[in-house]
Scaffold this motif. Structure first.
Motif, mmCIF file in Angstrom:
data_model
loop_
_atom_site.group_PDB
_atom_site.id
_atom_site.type_symbol
_atom_site.label_atom_id
_atom_site.label_comp_id
_atom_site.label_asym_id
_atom_site.label_seq_id
_atom_site.Cartn_x
_atom_site.Cartn_y
_atom_site.Cartn_z
ATOM 1 N N ILE A 8 29.687 1.130 -21.566
ATOM 2 C CA ILE A 8 29.772 -0.308 -21.820
ATOM 3 C C ILE A 8 30.808 -0.922 -20.891
ATOM 4 C CG2 ILE A 8 30.087 -2.122 -23.540
ATOM 5 C CD1 ILE A 8 29.905 0.030 -25.707
ATOM 6 N N THR A 9 30.422 -1.943 -20.144
ATOM 7 C CA THR A 9 31.371 -2.707 -19.341
ATOM 8 C C THR A 9 31.331 -4.148 -19.815
ATOM 9 O OG1 THR A 9 30.973 -1.259 -17.440
ATOM 10 C CG2 THR A 9 32.042 -3.368 -17.013
ATOM 11 N N GLN A 10 32.508 -4.672 -20.145
ATOM 12 C CA GLN A 10 32.598 -6.050 -20.631
ATOM 13 C C GLN A 10 32.889 -6.995 -19.476
ATOM 14 O OE1 GLN A 10 36.259 -7.607 -22.481
ATOM 15 N NE2 GLN A 10 35.061 -7.918 -24.344
ATOM 16 N N GLY A 29 21.926 3.315 -19.126
ATOM 17 C CA GLY A 29 21.066 4.270 -19.815
ATOM 18 C C GLY A 29 19.879 4.549 -18.926
ATOM 19 N N ASP A 30 18.691 4.602 -19.506
ATOM 20 C CA ASP A 30 17.483 4.755 -18.688
ATOM 21 C C ASP A 30 17.253 3.513 -17.834
ATOM 22 O OD1 ASP A 30 17.093 7.208 -19.832
ATOM 23 O OD2 ASP A 30 15.660 6.495 -21.339
ATOM 24 N N ARG A 31 17.844 2.390 -18.288
ATOM 25 C CA ARG A 31 17.811 1.159 -17.503
ATOM 26 C C ARG A 31 19.223 0.597 -17.436
ATOM 27 N NH1 ARG A 31 12.824 -2.242 -20.323
ATOM 28 N NH2 ARG A 31 11.515 -0.444 -20.832
ATOM 29 N N LEU A 32 19.464 -0.230 -16.424
ATOM 30 C CA LEU A 32 20.735 -0.963 -16.373
ATOM 31 C C LEU A 32 20.487 -2.324 -17.028
ATOM 32 C CD1 LEU A 32 23.660 -0.706 -15.285
ATOM 33 C CD2 LEU A 32 22.903 -2.054 -13.308
ATOM 34 N N SER A 33 21.164 -2.542 -18.141
ATOM 35 C CA SER A 33 20.879 -3.724 -18.951
ATOM 36 C C SER A 33 22.119 -4.578 -19.140
ATOM 37 C CB SER A 33 20.356 -3.316 -20.331
ATOM 38 O OG SER A 33 19.162 -2.573 -20.220
ATOM 39 N N VAL A 65 17.544 -7.802 -19.591
ATOM 40 C CA VAL A 65 18.522 -8.601 -20.326
ATOM 41 C C VAL A 65 18.157 -8.548 -21.807
ATOM 42 C CG1 VAL A 65 19.515 -10.888 -20.709
ATOM 43 C CG2 VAL A 65 18.996 -10.141 -18.389
ATOM 44 N N ILE A 66 19.157 -8.274 -22.633
ATOM 45 C CA ILE A 66 18.992 -8.233 -24.082
ATOM 46 C C ILE A 66 19.847 -9.363 -24.645
ATOM 47 C CG2 ILE A 66 19.293 -6.826 -26.154
ATOM 48 C CD1 ILE A 66 19.499 -4.496 -23.756
ATOM 49 N N LEU A 67 19.271 -10.212 -25.464
ATOM 50 C CA LEU A 67 19.958 -11.415 -25.934
ATOM 51 C C LEU A 67 20.313 -11.314 -27.407
ATOM 52 C CD1 LEU A 67 17.662 -13.917 -24.026
ATOM 53 C CD2 LEU A 67 20.028 -13.349 -23.444
ATOM 54 N N PRO A 154 15.198 -0.982 -25.830
ATOM 55 C CA PRO A 154 14.447 -0.310 -24.761
ATOM 56 C C PRO A 154 15.382 0.276 -23.693
ATOM 57 C CG PRO A 154 13.545 -2.500 -25.201
ATOM 58 C CD PRO A 154 14.803 -2.387 -25.992
ATOM 59 N N GLY A 155 15.162 1.560 -23.393
ATOM 60 C CA GLY A 155 15.975 2.226 -22.391
ATOM 61 C C GLY A 155 17.329 2.689 -22.882
ATOM 62 N N HIS A 156 17.627 2.401 -24.153
ATOM 63 C CA HIS A 156 18.934 2.750 -24.727
ATOM 64 C C HIS A 156 18.703 3.165 -26.176
ATOM 65 C CE1 HIS A 156 20.776 0.751 -21.213
ATOM 66 N NE2 HIS A 156 19.852 -0.172 -21.406
#
Length: 321
Positions: A8-10, A29-33, A65-67, A154-156
């Protein structure tokens, strides 16, 4: 910029709002989100690009992007990320991201009816035109992946979705089972209590949401989870979430008691209560103060302390003695 734990990067991004900076979180993870995406200003974009670079990335590297919710300071830069192929969020976020004009018309119509019912003077009604002004701070896009209670991100796969409605009907939090980390958006903040904001029913004709009751339910739901660090949308990272939740619930009940005492002399409309509860802020923070007021009235009605009646289309509350 802070790198937290392992993945996790803030990112801390400026906003034009009184709340100040907003946080977004890069997860690997499996994706950069990216979880949340700031507000649509050049200042915010430059801050995101700079902090991505410090973390060893560039905007083109973000795939998803996850909102957490639909408010402009959380999804403003989505459309500026060129290689995003998935935008994930709650289904109720869709009309805001996809700019559904029918929903916005429904939104204005709902509030006009609520204001009339609440005894609001007509001089406040032009404020409803401000809805579309806020759209300049937010992105337009396509919700490609819906997330609801219990869904894996997804991906995480280590992150599970928790619906935390209240501050927004579209609000989600994300929980990591390995260490109890919670990326909580605006649901739980260390320094201030979130505002449960009034919204129209998602589908026209349904009963309206009771955001303060939803907020309390969401808080009580989190007490069932073993929570470690909370990574919020604003303010400091913190722990002792359960302690803070109990404090927030207690303070809300205390404010409700203050509101209840206003009914010792007879019935009142929501606007009458709002004037008494927020004499210094009702003029310049009308929407927020009415949301808070109606939330407290909903709560008092739900616990049987108030009952309602209608006179000439206006809703009056009175003590249920």
């Amino acid at each position: 910029m802070k790198t937290l734990k392992d993945t996790i990067t803030q990112f801390t991004l400026p906003t034009p709002y009184a709340v100040g900076d907003v946080h977004a979180y890069l997860i690997k993870g499996d994706r950069l989100s990216l979880i949340d995406a700031g507000v649509k200003t050049e200042e915010c974009w430059k801050a995101l690009v700079e902090q991505l670079k410090e973390a060893g990335y560039q905007p083109e590297d973000i795939e998803q992007v996850i909102l957490t919710h639909h408010h402009p300071d959380h999804m403003g830069l989505v459309e500026r990320l060129p290689n995003v192929n998935t935008i994930a969020g709650h289904p109720k976020l869709k009309p805001w991201l996809e700019r559904e004009e029918e929903y916005f018309s429904h939104y204005e119509e709902f509030f006009k009816g609520m204001y009339k019912e609440s005894g609001v003077p007509e001089r406040f009604f032009p404020l409803l035109k401000g809805l579309r002004k806020t759209l300049k701070w937010t992105s337009e896009g396509k919700l490609t992946h819906e997330l609801t209670e219990g869904d894996r991100v997804p991906g995480h796969e280590e992150w599970v979705t928790i619906e935390t409605h209240g501050h927004a009907q579209s609000h989600l939090s994300f929980y990591r089972e390995g260490d109890g980390a919670l990326i909580g958006g605006d649901h739980l903040l260390s320094h201030i209590s979130s505002n449960p904001l009034l919204e129209p029913p998602h589908t026209k004709g349904e009963a309206r949401p009771r955001p303060l009751l939803d907020y309390r339910d969401s808080m009580e739901k989190l007490l069932k989870w073993e929570i470690g660090n909370v990574y919020p949308g604003h303010g400091d990272i913190f722990d002792r979430a359960h302690e803070l939740i109990q404090e927030r619930l207690k303070k809300q009940e205390q404010r409700a008691e203050k509101v209840f005492r206003m009914f010792s002399e007879g019935p009142l409309r929501a606007y009458d209560v709002c004037k008494r509860l927020f004499p210094k802020h009702i003029e310049n923070q009308f929407g927020l103060t009415m949301s808070e007021t109606i939330g407290q009235l909903d709560y008092l009605e739900s616990v049987g302390k108030l009952k309602v009646s209608y006179v000439d289309g206006e809703k009056f509350y009175q003590a249920n003695r």
